[in-house]
Design a protein around this motif. Structure first.
Motif, short mmCIF file in Angstrom:
data_model
loop_
_atom_site.label_atom_id
_atom_site.label_comp_id
_atom_site.label_asym_id
_atom_site.label_seq_id
_atom_site.Cartn_x
_atom_site.Cartn_y
_atom_site.Cartn_z
N GLU A 157 0.83 -1.21 0.00
CA GLU A 157 0.00 0.00 0.00
C GLU A 157 0.86 1.25 0.00
O GLU A 157 0.61 2.20 -0.74
CB GLU A 157 -0.90 0.03 1.23
CG GLU A 157 -2.14 -0.80 1.11
CD GLU A 157 -3.05 -0.62 2.31
OE1 GLU A 157 -3.36 0.54 2.66
OE2 GLU A 157 -3.44 -1.64 2.90
N LEU A 158 1.88 1.26 0.85
CA LEU A 158 2.78 2.41 0.95
C LEU A 158 3.52 2.64 -0.36
O LEU A 158 3.63 3.77 -0.84
CB LEU A 158 3.77 2.17 2.09
CG LEU A 158 4.75 3.28 2.42
CD1 LEU A 158 4.02 4.54 2.87
CD2 LEU A 158 5.70 2.81 3.52
N ARG A 159 4.01 1.58 -0.98
CA ARG A 159 4.76 1.68 -2.23
C ARG A 159 3.91 2.18 -3.40
O ARG A 159 4.39 2.90 -4.25
CB ARG A 159 5.34 0.32 -2.61
CG ARG A 159 6.62 -0.01 -1.89
CD ARG A 159 7.16 -1.38 -2.31
NE ARG A 159 7.26 -1.60 -3.74
CZ ARG A 159 8.29 -1.26 -4.49
NH1 ARG A 159 9.32 -0.66 -3.96
NH2 ARG A 159 8.30 -1.52 -5.78
N ARG A 160 2.63 1.79 -3.44
CA ARG A 160 1.77 2.12 -4.58
C ARG A 160 1.76 3.62 -4.85
O ARG A 160 1.99 4.06 -5.98
CB ARG A 160 0.36 1.60 -4.33
CG ARG A 160 -0.45 1.40 -5.57
CD ARG A 160 -1.65 0.53 -5.31
NE ARG A 160 -1.18 -0.70 -4.70
CZ ARG A 160 -1.81 -1.40 -3.77
NH1 ARG A 160 -2.95 -1.04 -3.34
NH2 ARG A 160 -1.31 -2.48 -3.25
N GLY A 161 1.50 4.41 -3.84
CA GLY A 161 1.45 5.86 -4.03
C GLY A 161 2.81 6.47 -4.32
O GLY A 161 2.93 7.38 -5.14
N THR A 162 3.84 5.95 -3.66
CA THR A 162 5.16 6.51 -3.89
C THR A 162 5.69 6.16 -5.28
O THR A 162 6.40 6.97 -5.89
CB THR A 162 6.17 6.06 -2.80
OG1 THR A 162 6.21 4.65 -2.75
CG2 THR A 162 5.78 6.61 -1.44
N LEU A 163 5.31 5.00 -5.80
CA LEU A 163 5.74 4.64 -7.15
C LEU A 163 5.11 5.55 -8.20
O LEU A 163 5.75 5.91 -9.19
CB LEU A 163 5.42 3.18 -7.45
CG LEU A 163 6.38 2.17 -6.84
CD1 LEU A 163 5.86 0.75 -7.04
CD2 LEU A 163 7.77 2.31 -7.41
N ILE A 164 3.87 5.95 -7.98
CA ILE A 164 3.24 6.88 -8.91
C ILE A 164 4.02 8.19 -8.94
O ILE A 164 4.33 8.73 -10.01
CB ILE A 164 1.76 7.12 -8.54
CG1 ILE A 164 0.94 5.86 -8.83
CG2 ILE A 164 1.19 8.32 -9.31
CD1 ILE A 164 -0.46 5.89 -8.29
N LEU A 165 4.37 8.69 -7.78
CA LEU A 165 5.16 9.93 -7.70
C LEU A 165 6.51 9.75 -8.39
O LEU A 165 6.95 10.60 -9.15
CB LEU A 165 5.34 10.33 -6.24
CG LEU A 165 6.06 11.64 -5.96
CD1 LEU A 165 5.41 12.82 -6.66
CD2 LEU A 165 6.12 11.88 -4.46
N ALA A 166 7.15 8.61 -8.18
CA ALA A 166 8.46 8.34 -8.79
C ALA A 166 8.34 8.25 -10.31
O ALA A 166 9.18 8.78 -11.05
CB ALA A 166 9.05 7.05 -8.23
N VAL A 167 7.30 7.59 -10.80
CA VAL A 167 7.10 7.46 -12.25
C VAL A 167 6.89 8.85 -12.87
O VAL A 167 7.50 9.19 -13.89
CB VAL A 167 5.91 6.51 -12.57
CG1 VAL A 167 5.44 6.66 -14.01
CG2 VAL A 167 6.32 5.07 -12.28
N LEU A 168 6.03 9.65 -12.26
CA LEU A 168 5.82 11.00 -12.78
C LEU A 168 7.12 11.80 -12.79
O LEU A 168 7.43 12.48 -13.77
CB LEU A 168 4.75 11.73 -11.96
CG LEU A 168 3.32 11.19 -12.08
CD1 LEU A 168 2.40 11.90 -11.10
CD2 LEU A 168 2.80 11.30 -13.51
#
Length: 109
Positions: free
Chosen positions: A14-25
């Motif tokens: 759950e924690l990674r999901r949101g941070t990965l979106i930020l990293a991808v952007l």
């Protein structure tokens, strides 16, 4: 009954999901195709598998945050992604939100 390890893994995802979106952007401020994006993320310690990355890219493009185009490179067709103007604005706002949350959590932890 779930083990501590099961609970940890579920919460970690759950924690990674949101941070990965930020990293991808953030990585798509520069145009990249899927595999080169995966490599760039891996180089900074953020592994993401294809089964998660490509649906995320399609979703972000559908939300108007990315643009993409097919081009031939090295005799293969590749889809190149880049932040849209709206994506740049959303990235700035998300980054500011991330910094505020991170500062707060640093104080709590």
């Amino acid at each position: 009954m779930p083990t501590d390890t099961d609970i940890f893994e579920s919460l970690r995802q759950e924690l990674r999901r949101g941070t990965l979106i930020l990293a991808v952007l953030a990585q798509l401020k520069v145009e990249r195709y899927g595999y080169s994006l995966r490599q760039a993320l891996a180089e900074v310690g953020l592994e993401i598998d294809e089964g998660a990355l490509y649906p995320m890219l399609r979703r972000l493009e559908g939300q108007g945050l990315l643009t993409s185009e097919w081009r031939e490179e090295e005799k293969r067709k590749k889809r190149f992604y880049r932040l849209s103007t709206e994506g740049e604005t959303v990235l700035e706002r998300l980054a500011a939100e991330w910094r505020a949350i991170n500062d707060t959590l640093q104080n709590l932890i």
